[in-house]
Write a protein that holds these residues in place. Structure first.
Motif, PDB file in Angstrom:
ATOM      1  N   SER A 101      -1.582  38.484  13.293  1.00 29.96           N
ATOM      2  CA  SER A 101      -1.738  37.113  13.762  1.00 29.96           C
ATOM      3  C   SER A 101      -0.361  36.493  13.970  1.00 29.96           C
ATOM      4  CB  SER A 101      -2.560  36.292  12.763  1.00 29.96           C
ATOM      5  OG  SER A 101      -1.899  36.256  11.512  1.00 29.96           O
ATOM      6  N   GLU A 102      -0.366  35.415  14.708  1.00 30.12           N
ATOM      7  CA  GLU A 102       0.876  34.715  15.002  1.00 30.12           C
ATOM      8  C   GLU A 102       1.441  34.110  13.722  1.00 30.12           C
ATOM      9  OE1 GLU A 102       1.916  31.180  18.009  1.00 30.12           O
ATOM     10  OE2 GLU A 102       0.649  32.784  18.792  1.00 30.12           O
ATOM     11  N   ILE A 159       4.540  38.018  15.627  1.00 27.86           N
ATOM     12  CA  ILE A 159       4.306  37.351  16.906  1.00 27.86           C
ATOM     13  C   ILE A 159       4.710  35.900  16.711  1.00 27.86           C
ATOM     14  CG2 ILE A 159       2.619  36.679  18.651  1.00 27.86           C
ATOM     15  CD1 ILE A 159       0.936  39.114  17.755  1.00 27.86           C
ATOM     16  N   THR A 199       5.667  32.046  18.721  1.00 20.51           N
ATOM     17  CA  THR A 199       5.574  31.233  19.928  1.00 20.51           C
ATOM     18  C   THR A 199       6.535  30.061  19.779  1.00 20.51           C
ATOM     19  OG1 THR A 199       3.284  31.844  20.299  1.00 20.51           O
ATOM     20  CG2 THR A 199       4.061  29.865  21.404  1.00 20.51           C
ATOM     21  N   ARG A 242       6.018  33.704  24.090  1.00 21.91           N
ATOM     22  CA  ARG A 242       5.482  34.438  22.942  1.00 21.91           C
ATOM     23  C   ARG A 242       6.320  35.707  22.810  1.00 21.91           C
ATOM     24  NH1 ARG A 242       0.308  34.546  23.879  1.00 21.91           N
ATOM     25  NH2 ARG A 242      -0.140  32.958  22.346  1.00 21.91           N
ATOM     26  N   GLU A 244       6.957  39.236  20.660  1.00 21.96           N
ATOM     27  CA  GLU A 244       6.384  40.222  19.751  1.00 21.96           C
ATOM     28  C   GLU A 244       7.493  41.187  19.389  1.00 21.96           C
ATOM     29  OE1 GLU A 244       2.670  41.969  21.096  1.00 21.96           O
ATOM     30  OE2 GLU A 244       2.363  40.248  22.430  1.00 21.96           O
TER      31      GLU A 244
END
Length: 132
Positions: A48-49, A65, A67, A109, A111
């Motif tokens: 998950s972010e 991840i 943002t 975003r 990763e």
């Protein structure tokens, strides 16, 4: 000899068509379709972010991840990335841009993996996506 050759080709084609009917891979728990008994792979939660502050506390090589925004360039492949919790240095290889142009106004975003050194923590970016 021809019979053996034809038998070999026929069994190869039968095996190939059977292999194509079996599916595998990841299925999200939110996926609503029926899972056949022939499917395999991982079934469970995905990454998950997270936030910059949380990423700084994670172990080396942990996949993250994030943002936020890339706010400035501080080296050849080194940038500052910021979200609403703080900032962190990110290492972005030239090939990871894939022709995308990003400015400090773009939300992206990222990763990648946490890269902990003796005195610093940064993110080794593997994928960049511009959020529209």
């Amino acid at each position: 000899m021809k019979k053996i050759f034809l038998l070999l080709i026929g069994s190869t084609l039968a095996f190939a068509s059977q292999a194509n009917t079996q599916n595998g891979g990841f299925i999200s728990p939110q996926h609503n379709t029926q899972v056949s008994t022939q499917q395999g792979g991982f079934k469970g939660p995905s990454i998950s972010e997270t936030t910059v502050n949380k990423a700084k506390e994670l172990s080396d090589d942990t996949w993250v991840i994030l943002t936020g925004k890339i706010t400035k360039k501080i080296g050849d492949e080194l940038y500052v990335f910021e979200d609403n919790t703080g900032g962190i240095n990110v290492d972005i290889d030239h090939k990871r841009w894939q022709g995308q142009t990003v400015t400090p106004e773009n939300t992206v975003r990222l990763e990648g993996k946490v890269d902990k050194e003796w005195t610093s923590t940064e993110i080794d970016v593997k994928k960049i996506t511009i959020i529209k």
